[in-house]
Design an enzyme around this catalytic site. Structure first.
Site, PDB file in Angstrom:
ATOM      1  CE1 TYR A 172      47.571  41.211  40.828  1.00  0.00           C
ATOM      2  CE2 TYR A 172      45.232  40.658  40.834  1.00  0.00           C
ATOM      3  CZ  TYR A 172      46.378  41.016  40.146  1.00  0.00           C
ATOM      4  OH  TYR A 172      46.338  41.177  38.782  1.00  0.00           O
ATOM      5  CG  ASP A 184      51.539  41.424  41.194  1.00  0.00           C
ATOM      6  OD1 ASP A 184      52.275  42.424  41.189  1.00  0.00           O
ATOM      7  OD2 ASP A 184      50.834  41.091  40.217  1.00  0.00           O
TER       8      ASP A 184
END
Length: 257
Positions: free
Chosen positions: A108, A148
């Site tokens: 992330y 992400d």
């Protein structure tokens, strides 16, 4: 030929998404490996176990913030949390599972923030150190990393590129970071199969953006170049609701079991 389905999803709060169809999604898709970002919880706050799966969790020190998790049907040889660098590893952003033939990494990536206050940290420290980390893993065996990445790589990867050149997620510095990933030999798996526009993985909650498909593609599966021949498919699952992101998926052959 044996195939393996991997899915990655920024759930924007696992506790919240449990009430929005997460279990039904899992049972429908039955991924062999599911990588989650922005879980915003510690493992003891989540009462979800799936038979036949192990779960690995990396929570942020800050409550209700960031964090990653992996559900896997395959037992890893080894597990590592973070990059091994204290200034990066307090936010629970990375988990690495080592298997017989590959590493699987969920990440992330830090957001540069609307006022770009974290842009220099993100691009001058994190991007550099994360790429160095996955390249170091490659000295041992190939790498699949997903998550992400908080960047739309090219103009095709967001609905309004001209209006967002100076915005977090589409600054020249962040895009250069993804250029560096590609230059280092990693394959953007979705673009390996699909060169079409209007394929997005994140939509703002504002202005009914998702219904109008005014989005950004900022969630990825990237693989070491030597794994290109093992790729069977790469997909975006825009119909899966519950988060401001949707899941992304790859199918690989002859790498597990």
């Amino acid at each position: 030929m044996s195939t393996t389905k991997l899915i990655s999803w920024n759930v924007n709060g696992l506790r919240a998404i449990l009430k929005k169809g997460f279990i039904e999604f899992f049972e429908r898709e039955m991924p062999d490996i599911l990588c989650l970002q922005e879980v915003k919880a510690t493992q003891d706050q989540i009462e979800v176990d799936f038979p036949g799966y192990e779960i690995f969790w990396n929570a942020a020190e800050k409550k209700g913030y960031s964090g990653t998790a992996i559900y896997t049907r395959y037992r890893p040889l080894d597990v590592k949390y973070g990059l091994g660098l204290d200034h990066h590893d307090k936010e629970g952003r990375v988990i690495t599972l080592e298997f017989d033939r590959v590493f699987v990494v969920t990440v992330y990536t830090p957001n540069a923030q609307d006022d770009l206050r974290r842009l220099s940290y993100r691009t001058e420290q994190w991007d550099r150190d994360f790429l160095a980390y996955v390249k170091s893993l490659e000295h041992k065996k190939p790498v699949i990393f997903c998550g992400d990445l908080n960047v739309a790589h090219k103009e095709i990867d967001l609905a309004n590129p001209k209006a967002n050149v100076k915005c977090a997620g589409f600054t020249p510095e962040e895009r250069q970071g993804f250029d560096n990933i590609v230059a280092a030999g990693f394959v953007d798996t979705f673009r390996h199969f699909n060169q079409e526009p209007k394929n997005y993985t994140w939509w703002s909650y504002r202005t009914n953006a998702r219904a109008r498909n005014v989005g950004w593609r900022i969630d990825y599966f990237c693989v070491s170049g030597v794994l290109r021949e093992h790729l069977v498919a790469a997909s975006i699952l825009p119909d899966v609701m519950g988060s401001d992101h949707c899941p992304v998926s790859i199918i690989v052959k002859d790498l597990f079991e």
